[in-house]
Write an enzyme that holds these catalytic residues in place. Structure first.
Site, PDB file in Angstrom:
ATOM      1  N   HIS A  47      42.974  43.195  46.767  1.00 24.17           N
ATOM      2  CA  HIS A  47      43.507  41.685  46.859  1.00 24.17           C
ATOM      3  C   HIS A  47      43.334  41.020  45.883  1.00 24.17           C
ATOM      4  O   HIS A  47      42.703  41.303  44.824  1.00 24.17           O
ATOM      5  CB  HIS A  47      42.716  40.951  48.084  1.00 24.17           C
ATOM      6  CG  HIS A  47      41.238  41.026  48.038  1.00 24.17           C
ATOM      7  ND1 HIS A  47      40.391  42.465  47.974  1.00 24.17           N
ATOM      8  CD2 HIS A  47      40.526  40.050  47.872  1.00 24.17           C
ATOM      9  CE1 HIS A  47      39.317  42.172  47.971  1.00 24.17           C
ATOM     10  NE2 HIS A  47      39.149  40.632  47.670  1.00 24.17           N
ATOM     11  N   ARG A  96      42.428  25.224  46.613  1.00 26.39           N
ATOM     12  CA  ARG A  96      42.202  26.039  47.432  1.00 26.39           C
ATOM     13  C   ARG A  96      40.828  26.399  47.315  1.00 26.39           C
ATOM     14  O   ARG A  96      39.966  26.488  46.369  1.00 26.39           O
ATOM     15  CB  ARG A  96      42.757  27.456  47.438  1.00 26.39           C
ATOM     16  CG  ARG A  96      42.602  28.562  48.405  1.00 26.39           C
ATOM     17  CD  ARG A  96      43.501  29.744  48.182  1.00 26.39           C
ATOM     18  NE  ARG A  96      43.164  30.563  49.240  1.00 26.39           N
ATOM     19  CZ  ARG A  96      42.480  31.829  49.157  1.00 26.39           C
ATOM     20  NH1 ARG A  96      41.417  31.857  48.207  1.00 26.39           N
ATOM     21  NH2 ARG A  96      41.981  32.572  50.397  1.00 26.39           N
ATOM     22  N   ASP A 126      36.152  44.723  46.711  1.00 24.43           N
ATOM     23  CA  ASP A 126      35.034  44.468  46.823  1.00 24.43           C
ATOM     24  C   ASP A 126      34.146  45.664  46.868  1.00 24.43           C
ATOM     25  O   ASP A 126      34.285  46.551  47.826  1.00 24.43           O
ATOM     26  CB  ASP A 126      34.815  43.578  48.261  1.00 24.43           C
ATOM     27  CG  ASP A 126      35.628  42.195  48.104  1.00 24.43           C
ATOM     28  OD1 ASP A 126      35.906  41.921  46.633  1.00 24.43           O
ATOM     29  OD2 ASP A 126      35.530  41.530  49.041  1.00 24.43           O
ATOM     30  N   HIS A 176      41.582  43.276  42.785  1.00 28.43           N
ATOM     31  CA  HIS A 176      40.106  43.953  42.915  1.00 28.43           C
ATOM     32  C   HIS A 176      39.891  44.582  44.190  1.00 28.43           C
ATOM     33  O   HIS A 176      40.571  44.097  45.430  1.00 28.43           O
ATOM     34  CB  HIS A 176      39.088  43.185  42.439  1.00 28.43           C
ATOM     35  CG  HIS A 176      38.784  41.808  43.162  1.00 28.43           C
ATOM     36  ND1 HIS A 176      39.774  40.838  43.235  1.00 28.43           N
ATOM     37  CD2 HIS A 176      37.852  41.754  44.067  1.00 28.43           C
ATOM     38  CE1 HIS A 176      39.299  40.067  44.087  1.00 28.43           C
ATOM     39  NE2 HIS A 176      38.108  40.568  44.726  1.00 28.43           N
TER      40      HIS A 176
END
EC number: 1.14.11.13
Length: 332
Positions: A261, A271, A206, A204
């Site tokens: 990303h 993570r 941002d 996607h």
């Protein structure tokens, strides 16, 4: 430990096998104290839409405190976490990303950064924490906001914009529609060797003006280069990564590219990432800045308000080209 069935697992797998990608050594690094930082920022945003910021001035103690509090929250029982969700859009969420069918191997907290607009679910998260979660979040966000304002002001200088606060004022506005997200990607030891990667967060861009990301030492973040190649970003828990958002791409008339990303989950390590999304007020009009365009240059985008774009973006799928409906055609 719960082992997912293959049909349940398939929704988290990349459609195509993804070979192990070596860590990309070409990520631009900008030293905030460098005398030419403004031009380095512009160059990185033009070539990659993404860069690593070092010597950023945010105390690492604030970063460590927030990470500890976030991990404390995510270690709670599922029933305790569920009391802070599902997100509306703020609060706790798990697996489902938005209302349109996107899923990921992730759980998260989404919070509004405007002190005037804090959702009841956000307050319940803070009330249930005996470790001053809210105070830690607010201190961290304040420091990151100030750093972000300075980045945008250097960026404006590098673009040759006379008014240094042209970009930063949008985030400083008391009605700024900015938000803060903490993503936790649990390890996936039950995943068999399928020669495919588990999607933590799908590809996607941002929507906002700018995103400021900090993550722990676990890899997983990938960005898409201009030629369509996906590369893995080396983790650096002491630095911040800056993403160009869709709104900034429009405001620079395409000079900066909103970076695509994604995050791939790790089979052995968790993570944790913390992202500040800097957005303008809902009523703010978004269009290419005249001070950026050269004489005779035509706008590539129609003018729209941030609310119009946000509404369109959040009713689409993650991987959609959400700027496409706002691009000008030859007939416009």
């Amino acid at each position: 430990m719960v082992v997912l069935s293959q049909p349940a697992l398939n929704q988290f797998l990349l459609l195509k096998p993804c070979k192990s990608t070596p860590l990309f050594t070409g990520i631009p690094v900008v030293d905030f104290t460098h005398p030419d930082a403004k031009n380095l920022i512009v160059e990185a945003c033009r070539d990659y839409g993404f860069f690593k910021l070092v010597n950023h001035g945010v105390p690492l103690e604030l970063v460590a405190n927030l990470e500890n509090e976030a991990l404390r929250f995510f270690k709670k029982s599922q029933s305790e976490k569920d009391r802070a969700g599902p997100p509306d859009p703020f609060g706790y969420g798990s697996k489902r990303i938005g209302p349109n069918g996107d899923v990921g191997w992730v759980e998260y907290l989404l919070l509004n950064t405007n002190p005037e607009v804090i959702s009841p679910k956000s307050l319940s998260i803070f009330r249930e924490s005996p470790h001053h979660f809210r105070a830690v979040v607010e201190k961290y966000i304040t420091a990151v906001k100030n750093m972000c304002y300075a980045v945008l002001e250097l960026m404006a200088e590098g673009l040759g914009i006379a008014q240094r606060n042209t970009l930063s004022r949008l985030l400083k506005d008391e009605k700024s529609d900015s938000c803060f997200r903490i993503n936790h990607y649990p390890p996936c030891p039950e995943v068999p060797a399928l020669n495919r990667n588990l999607v933590g967060f799908g590809e996607h861009t941002d929507p906002q003006i700018i995103s400021v990301l900090r993550s722990n030492s676990t890899s997983g973040l990938q960005i898409c280069l201009a030629d369509g190649t996906w590369v893995s970003v080396p983790p650096d828990q002491t630095s911040f990564f800056i993403n160009v958002g869709d709104a900034l791409q429009v405001m620079t008339n395409g000079r900066f590219k909103s970076v695509k990303h994604r995050v791939l989950a790790d089979t052995t390590k968790s993570r944790l990432s913390m992202i500040y999304f800097g957005g303008p007020a809902l009523s703010e009009k978004i269009a290419p800045l005249p001070s950026v365009m050269v004489k005779g240059e035509e706008s590539l985008y129609k003018e729209f308000t941030w609310w119009e774009y946000k509404k369109a973006a959040y009713t689409s799928r993650l991987a959609d080209n959400r700027l496409a409906p706002f691009e000008k055609s030859a007939a416009d």
